[in-house]
Motif scaffolding. Sequence first.
Motif, short mmCIF file in Angstrom:
data_model
loop_
_atom_site.label_atom_id
_atom_site.label_comp_id
_atom_site.label_asym_id
_atom_site.label_seq_id
_atom_site.Cartn_x
_atom_site.Cartn_y
_atom_site.Cartn_z
N GLN A 145 0.52 -1.62 0.21
CA GLN A 145 0.20 -0.17 0.44
C GLN A 145 0.99 0.87 -0.48
O GLN A 145 0.73 2.20 -0.84
CB GLN A 145 -1.65 -0.35 0.96
CG GLN A 145 -2.34 -1.11 1.17
CD GLN A 145 -3.04 -1.40 2.27
OE1 GLN A 145 -1.72 -1.37 3.49
NE2 GLN A 145 -4.21 -1.18 2.02
N CYS A 178 -7.34 3.95 -1.91
CA CYS A 178 -6.07 2.41 -1.46
C CYS A 178 -7.04 1.37 -0.39
O CYS A 178 -7.08 0.49 -1.59
CB CYS A 178 -5.21 3.09 -0.81
SG CYS A 178 -4.03 1.56 -0.93
N CYS A 179 -7.62 1.57 -0.08
CA CYS A 179 -8.55 0.82 0.75
C CYS A 179 -9.80 0.27 0.03
O CYS A 179 -10.21 -0.95 0.61
CB CYS A 179 -8.81 1.50 2.07
SG CYS A 179 -7.36 1.71 3.47
#
Length: 323
Positions: free
Chosen positions: A164, A178-179
């Motif tokens: 990440q 991103c999550c």
Amino acid sequence: MENFEFHLDNFMLYCESKNLSRKTLSSYEQTLKLFQFYMEREHSITEVSDVRSGHVRMYIKYLRDRGKYTVVSNERSLNVNYPDRRTDTGKDISDTTISNYIRNIKVFFNFLYTEREIQNNPVQKLENIKPNRKKKPLLKREEIIRMLKQMDTSTFHEYRLWMQTRLILDTGLRIGECCNVKPEDIDFKYNSILVTNPKNKKERYVYFSFKLGRELKRWLKYRDRFSDSEYVFPTIRGTKQDIRNFERALRKSGERVGVRVHPHQLRNNFAKFYLLNGGDWVSLSRILGHSSAEVTQKHYLDFTEDEIRIKYNDHSPIQGLDI
């Protein structure tokens, strides 16, 4: 129900109908409830039509005089959140926060005026505050390398953090975005990720390098051995990763090697490196998901002297002359 409370609830329903993000809704509601509480307690005003521009100016002065975490809309929350135990309680409220308060109050009264709930708009000529823009703290290249090298990629959690961190540095994604990434959002043919902005629901593409693409494929194969989650970076149980958990893991990882880091710094580093490596404002604005190139410029105009020196050496008019 008091007049002010009724109109506040109506305004929040209007905002929800526009499908605004939960963060934006929360910001509106908190700001306006605090203002409602102040108007009732300090001026005995419960009717929105009785609010004048002078009241808003007095409220801003009141906040500045009181300081951080000293004004609440519900006294019972003092026994839950314990603001008096914070080290920054009572310290000056930033111009950025004050500017946000004014903006939210303006949106509310402009709505009431448009809906003809009030005849006179108290914020029509209210002055905006132009906050002083602070330089965005960036990570040095050696700090990034030091932090990435010490991550233990033999464990699920550290490997996920490693991936990440690299993905945000390579694409400029927000941590929430991103999550939220799912495998079907990734196009390895064009090295792109389709992102839906949670703030305005607009879609955009961000792009990753060939190197990052190879790493993403390896991660997905690794992830599939642990989870059949719909998310690219799930928890070990397959659920969506919480933003705060990522922030905590990144901070602790940085502390192990003496680096103070926050996820948004990774996005800031991407933007600055993109510009320093020859990228332009317009394409950067689209990648970051900003509303315009002007917004991007306001965020990233603060180059350091070293960055300006390096940029100058790349574009010196005399440097490339063979004379």
